[in-house]
Write an enzyme that holds these catalytic residues in place. Structure first.
Site, PDB file in Angstrom:
ATOM      1  NE  ARG A  71      41.819 -24.167  40.387  1.00 50.48           N
ATOM      2  CZ  ARG A  71      42.967 -24.153  39.731  1.00 50.48           C
ATOM      3  NH1 ARG A  71      42.977 -24.152  38.423  1.00 50.48           N
ATOM      4  NH2 ARG A  71      44.117 -24.145  40.382  1.00 50.48           N
ATOM      5  NE  ARG A 101      41.875 -37.360  46.246  1.00 47.41           N
ATOM      6  CZ  ARG A 101      42.752 -36.420  46.560  1.00 47.41           C
ATOM      7  NH1 ARG A 101      42.993 -36.141  47.826  1.00 47.41           N
ATOM      8  NH2 ARG A 101      43.428 -35.788  45.636  1.00 47.41           N
ATOM      9  CG  ASP A 130      46.621 -25.466  37.474  1.00 52.36           C
ATOM     10  OD1 ASP A 130      46.475 -24.489  38.229  1.00 52.36           O
ATOM     11  OD2 ASP A 130      45.862 -26.461  37.493  1.00 52.36           O
ATOM     12  NE  ARG A 155      46.956 -19.040  48.584  1.00 51.35           N
ATOM     13  CZ  ARG A 155      46.838 -19.721  47.463  1.00 51.35           C
ATOM     14  NH1 ARG A 155      46.434 -20.976  47.473  1.00 51.35           N
ATOM     15  NH2 ARG A 155      47.140 -19.174  46.299  1.00 51.35           N
ATOM     16  CE1 TYR A 206      43.304 -20.310  38.818  1.00 50.13           C
ATOM     17  CE2 TYR A 206      40.943 -20.591  38.921  1.00 50.13           C
ATOM     18  CZ  TYR A 206      42.164 -20.637  39.533  1.00 50.13           C
ATOM     19  OH  TYR A 206      42.252 -21.010  40.838  1.00 50.13           O
ATOM     20  CD  GLU A 212      47.844 -15.836  47.907  1.00 48.19           C
ATOM     21  OE1 GLU A 212      48.830 -16.563  48.149  1.00 48.19           O
ATOM     22  OE2 GLU A 212      46.971 -16.129  47.085  1.00 48.19           O
ATOM     23  NE  ARG A 252      39.209 -10.824  43.644  1.00 46.51           N
ATOM     24  CZ  ARG A 252      38.784  -9.865  44.452  1.00 46.51           C
ATOM     25  NH1 ARG A 252      38.223  -8.756  43.960  1.00 46.51           N
ATOM     26  NH2 ARG A 252      38.926  -9.993  45.755  1.00 46.51           N
TER      27      ARG A 252
HETATM   28  N1  UDP Z   1      38.342 -23.039  47.615  1.00 44.55           N
HETATM   29  C1  UDP Z   1      37.593 -22.950  48.778  1.00 44.55           C
HETATM   30  N2  UDP Z   1      38.193 -23.164  49.981  1.00 44.55           N
HETATM   31  C2  UDP Z   1      39.492 -23.464  50.087  1.00 44.55           C
HETATM   32  C3  UDP Z   1      40.266 -23.588  48.923  1.00 44.55           C
HETATM   33  C4  UDP Z   1      39.673 -23.354  47.700  1.00 44.55           C
HETATM   34  O1  UDP Z   1      36.418 -22.663  48.714  1.00 44.55           O
HETATM   35  O2  UDP Z   1      39.968 -23.631  51.231  1.00 44.55           O
HETATM   36  C5  UDP Z   1      37.678 -22.790  46.336  1.00 44.55           C
HETATM   37  C6  UDP Z   1      37.716 -21.305  45.947  1.00 44.55           C
HETATM   38  O3  UDP Z   1      36.502 -21.020  45.300  1.00 44.55           O
HETATM   39  C7  UDP Z   1      38.871 -21.230  44.982  1.00 44.55           C
HETATM   40  C8  UDP Z   1      38.752 -22.565  44.261  1.00 44.55           C
HETATM   41  O4  UDP Z   1      38.314 -23.464  45.273  1.00 44.55           O
HETATM   42  O5  UDP Z   1      38.760 -20.126  44.123  1.00 44.55           O
HETATM   43  C9  UDP Z   1      40.032 -23.044  43.616  1.00 44.55           C
HETATM   44  O6  UDP Z   1      41.011 -23.158  44.601  1.00 44.55           O
HETATM   45  P1  UDP Z   1      42.534 -23.410  44.254  1.00 44.55           P
HETATM   46  O7  UDP Z   1      43.224 -23.722  45.515  1.00 44.55           O
HETATM   47  O8  UDP Z   1      42.610 -24.365  43.139  1.00 44.55           O
HETATM   48  O9  UDP Z   1      42.969 -21.967  43.757  1.00 44.55           O
HETATM   49  P2  UDP Z   1      44.408 -21.349  43.472  1.00 44.55           P
HETATM   50  O10 UDP Z   1      45.409 -22.073  44.288  1.00 44.55           O
HETATM   51  O11 UDP Z   1      44.617 -21.472  41.990  1.00 44.55           O
HETATM   52  O12 UDP Z   1      44.238 -19.939  43.909  1.00 44.55           O
END
Ligand code: UDP
Length: 363
Positions: A170, A174, A350, A278, A348, A300, A247
């Protein structure tokens, strides 16, 4: 009495109802919560729109979906560019030149590429079989160890080696100095909040809140020709084949007496020692508007889901997917019932994917 009984006033249910109303159908939308908008629900605290069930940033590459949501909300030009904090070191996300420069003190895309290539070669991975291998082959071991390993373990409650590779796909990688978390051309936050957007979708549609479908299934079923069910599919069938896993999340929201706490909407805490994943500072979704003196933050925490708690993320492993397929097979035999949304289809998704699914299903 109604053409459709829609169970769940979240995004899927609201879009489906809106589309059906437009086609001339009579819809009744019910929700067991006392509020509409499901997990995109937002409310005003101290003049700041707070995302009560986790941060939601609208982004899509589907023009049709973008045009659709713009009928119900005016979007601002917010671009998600979160920062990661690993043991006090700050890095830009997603993984891009800003991250690599800070990580390795290098200057050019070529140097970053070489560094990643070297670390991937040292790891000896050819065909990534799990999230750890996938992550290392995308960004190398250093980024994996500092920015992915701990965060992912906290988020999913199990080590990266035991998680499917697709989760990490996901995230963009870059070799440019570009901190935009998403690759999509359309992005923003509804200026008046997601609850207001959902209210507009449901305008002119009968909505009954605090009403649980499952405890009065028979009486409610009588009311409509067809049912659209957006709750958990396993719960609909009384968990007769076993419970699907999710989860869950726990939020700690605080009003702080300061204008600016962290200077960014999202700060990910990527080491394992910090218990939360976060901190969201909500005012930054709207460029600090709403309150010049105070700010609202949410910590969170990711938790194991137990019956009775809110299910958030479906688990994408083989055991749960196999169980879901079994539920899907019995669901297909239910007459006049359609299952939709994140919980109804155990996916899962968006927000834009949910809207696209609802628009298509309502055709
Ligand atoms: N992820 C990570 N570090 C970060 C942010 C995301 O390893 O700082 C990984 C983690 O495995 C997560 C996945 O990327 O489950 C998808 O992150 P995303 O931010 O897309 O998740 P969401 O916002 O949907 O919870």
């Amino acid at each position: 009495m109604y053409d459709y009984l829609i169970v769940g006033a979240g995004l899927y249910g609201s879009v489906f109802a809106q589309q059906k109303k437009e086609q001339g159908c009579r819809c009744l939308v019910i929700d067991r919560r006392e509020q509409i908008a499901g997990n995109i629900y937002s409310e005003n605290i101290e003049g700041i729109e707070v995302h009560r069930y986790g941060p939601h940033i609208f982004h899509t590459n589907k023009k049709k979906v973008w045009d659709y949501v713009n009928r119900f909300a005016e979007f601002n030009h917010f671009v998600y560019a979160p920062v990661a904090c690993f043991k006090g070191e700050l890095y830009n996300l997603p993984f891009n030149m800003n991250t690599f420069v800070r990580m390795w003190d290098i200057h050019t895309p070529k140097e970053a590429e070489e560094m990643i290539r070297r670390q991937v070669a040292e790891a000896g991975i050819t065909e990534p079989l799990n999230l750890e291998e996938q992550a290392i082959s995308l960004v190398g071991r250093d980024v994996y160890e500092k920015l992915i390993k701990g965060y992912t373990k906290k988020q999913w409650g199990r080590p990266c080696k035991e998680l499917p590779a697709y989760i990490i796909k996901r995230l963009p990688v870059r070799l440019t100095f570009d901190n935009n978390y998403f690759n999509h051309p359309y992005q923003g936050i509804p200026k008046e909040g997601y609850t207001r957007m959902t209210e507009r979708m449901l305008d002119g549609i009968e909505v009954r809140l605090g009403m649980d479908f499952l405890t009065q299934r028979e009486a409610l079923t009588e009311l409509a020709e067809r049912i659209v069910y957006t709750g958990p599919i396993d719960e609909y069938f009384d968990y007769r084949l076993g419970a699907l896993e999710y989860r869950s999340l726990r939020f700690e929201t605080e009003v702080l007496d300061m204008p600016n706490y962290q200077g960014v909407a999202g700060m990910n805490y990527t080491d394992e020692e910090v218990p939360f994943t976060r901190i969201i500072e909500h005012k930054h979704f709207t460029f600090g508007e709403g309150n010049a003196e105070k700010t609202v933050i949410t910590r969170e925490y990711s938790t194991t889901w137990k019956p009775g708690e809110e299910p958030y993320y479906p688990i994408g492993d083989a055991v749960n997917q196999t169980l879901y397929e079994k539920y899907r097979a019995i669901a297909a035999k239910e007459t006049n019932v359609r299952f939709g949304g994140r919980l109804g289809t155990y996916r899962y998704m968006d927000m834009d994917q949910v809207i696209a699914q609802a628009m298509e299903d309502a055709q």
